[in-house]
Design a protein around this motif. Structure first.
Motif, mmCIF file in Angstrom:
data_model
loop_
_atom_site.group_PDB
_atom_site.id
_atom_site.type_symbol
_atom_site.label_atom_id
_atom_site.label_comp_id
_atom_site.label_asym_id
_atom_site.label_seq_id
_atom_site.Cartn_x
_atom_site.Cartn_y
_atom_site.Cartn_z
ATOM 1 N N LYS A 175 1.473 5.506 6.337
ATOM 2 C CA LYS A 175 1.057 7.500 5.830
ATOM 3 C C LYS A 175 0.602 7.093 3.884
ATOM 4 C CE LYS A 175 2.967 10.034 8.597
ATOM 5 N NZ LYS A 175 3.607 12.103 8.454
ATOM 6 N N THR A 176 1.357 5.918 3.635
ATOM 7 C CA THR A 176 0.871 4.848 2.099
ATOM 8 C C THR A 176 0.174 4.026 2.069
ATOM 9 O OG1 THR A 176 3.159 4.400 1.806
ATOM 10 C CG2 THR A 176 2.765 6.740 1.188
ATOM 11 N N SER A 177 -0.549 3.693 1.341
ATOM 12 C CA SER A 177 -1.162 2.429 1.579
ATOM 13 C C SER A 177 -1.134 1.459 0.801
ATOM 14 C CB SER A 177 -2.700 2.714 0.278
ATOM 15 O OG SER A 177 -3.837 1.501 0.887
ATOM 16 N N VAL A 178 0.616 1.150 -0.466
ATOM 17 C CA VAL A 178 1.357 0.708 -0.457
ATOM 18 C C VAL A 178 2.175 -0.004 0.373
ATOM 19 C CG1 VAL A 178 3.423 2.250 -1.426
ATOM 20 C CG2 VAL A 178 3.083 0.005 -2.449
ATOM 21 N N GLU A 179 2.073 1.244 0.611
ATOM 22 C CA GLU A 179 3.569 1.000 2.841
ATOM 23 C C GLU A 179 3.249 -0.379 3.641
ATOM 24 O OE1 GLU A 179 6.774 2.218 5.435
ATOM 25 O OE2 GLU A 179 5.190 3.682 4.824
ATOM 26 N N ALA A 180 1.368 0.025 3.282
ATOM 27 C CA ALA A 180 1.302 -0.661 4.388
ATOM 28 C C ALA A 180 0.657 -2.583 4.442
ATOM 29 C CB ALA A 180 -0.439 -0.286 5.130
ATOM 30 N N GLU A 181 0.783 -2.629 2.534
ATOM 31 C CA GLU A 181 0.635 -3.511 2.380
ATOM 32 C C GLU A 181 1.606 -4.136 2.455
ATOM 33 O OE1 GLU A 181 -1.972 -5.012 0.198
ATOM 34 O OE2 GLU A 181 -2.870 -3.514 -1.133
ATOM 35 N N ILE A 182 2.591 -4.082 2.124
ATOM 36 C CA ILE A 182 4.210 -4.362 2.325
ATOM 37 C C ILE A 182 4.534 -4.543 3.833
ATOM 38 C CG2 ILE A 182 6.958 -3.863 2.310
ATOM 39 C CD1 ILE A 182 6.278 -2.562 -0.701
ATOM 40 N N GLU A 183 4.580 -3.443 5.021
ATOM 41 C CA GLU A 183 4.027 -3.862 6.172
ATOM 42 C C GLU A 183 3.430 -4.897 6.883
ATOM 43 O OE1 GLU A 183 7.907 -2.796 7.310
ATOM 44 O OE2 GLU A 183 7.390 -2.245 5.307
#
Length: 309
Positions: A262-270
């Motif tokens: 849902k968020t782009s920073v989480e997409a980067e991390i995950e």
């Protein structure tokens, strides 16, 4: 460069963060909003970058081993997030820079370092040697030669801030593309379902050639892959994704993994978490913010996590 594609949408192109950026807004012709978006990206690049000698992050690096540096709330918040995730030791490490620079894969002077050189540089990558002081928003790297680099998550964080800006201006739909880091805003105006179609890069074909695609709701899509930057020495291929637990390129059968969150920073991390895991993780998508992931392997077979195949 800003231009109208049609009466109901606008597209703007920009170069920042070391990449080509495209912003597409549906349902408005507010050119000022595109310019405000680019100005905001440039501002964040100015304070986060490690590719110039001056920035807030470089102030932290220059003071390594000497004294703490007080920074703005944006920098402090992202540094804190990066350090906390680095301490989880799943593969992401915002302090891996000294080792990455040793290999220099994808740039002039790339080579395979000696094992002793790698071990020496690894001493500078311990995220537990970063002192974070919430009371004055200061950051201290305990050892001289340590370096923070937020490049692994900054684009995602910045994409989320652009979405915040757009929402404040009432944008109902749009696409934020920061060099392949995609953030979809609102429902797609092209489909009654509101779903967006996202393609996944074929690792053996030129950029833009997809190996598969999926339909997704509003979310971010980020890919980590071994296929764009690598070094070949004596017939052996070394890709640029260095494992902070070993100092060497991570050993994997994966060509790439794309995460949808849902968020782009989480997409980067995950994306990093799943890439370094090398396979789907049990229970990973139990978190409602995680929509799914697509794994593309070197033999070109595909695994869909939480997507029907």
């Amino acid at each position: 460069m800003i231009k109208d594609l049609a009466l109901e949408q606008m597209v703007g192109d920009h170069h920042a963060l070391g990449t080509s950026i495209t912003l597409q807004i549906f349902g408005t012709q507010n050119r000022d909003l595109l310019q405000k978006s680019f100005d905001l990206i440039d501002h964040y690049e100015d304070i986060f970058t490690v590719n110039r000698d001056e920035s807030e992050v470089m102030d932290i690096n220059h003071a390594a081993g000497e004294h703490p540096v007080q920074v703005s709330s944006a920098v402090y918040g992202l540094v804190k997030l990066a350090v906390e995730k680095s301490r989880e030791n799943f593969g992401f490490n915002a302090l891996i820079g000294p080792v990455v620079k040793l290999w220099h894969i994808g740039f002039k002077g790339a080579h395979v370092p000696k094992d002793e050189e790698i071990k020496d540089r690894m001493l500078l990558t311990d995220p537990f040697k970063v002192v974070l002081n919430d009371s004055d928003q200061s950051v201290f790297l305990k050892m001289k030669g340590m370096e923070l680099d937020l490049g692994g998550i900054a684009k995602g964080w910045i994409a989320d801030r652009i979405r915040d800006l757009w929402r404040a201006y009432g944008v109902e739909a749009g696409i934020i593309n920061l060099g392949g880091n995609i953030l979809l805003v609102g429902d797609s105006p092209k489909r009654i379902s509101g779903q967006w179609s996202i393609g996944v890069q074929d690792p053996k074909q030129p950029r833009g050639d997809n190996i598969t695609s999926v339909m997704v709701p509003e979310c971010s899509a980020v890919t980590s892959g071994t296929y764009e930057r690598y070094l070949v020495v004596n017939g052996k291929k070394y890709h640029h994704l260095i494992d902070p637990r070993t100092g060497y390129p991570v050993k994997t059968d994966l060509a790439g993994v794309t995460t949808f969150t849902k968020t782009s920073v989480e997409a980067e991390i995950e994306c990093k978490r799943l890439f370094f895991a090398g396979k789907p993780l049990k229970g990973w998508h139990d978190n409602p913010d995680r929509i799914g992931a697509i794994f593309v392997y070197n033999d070109e077979h595909i695994e869909y996590d939480n997507f029907g195949d």
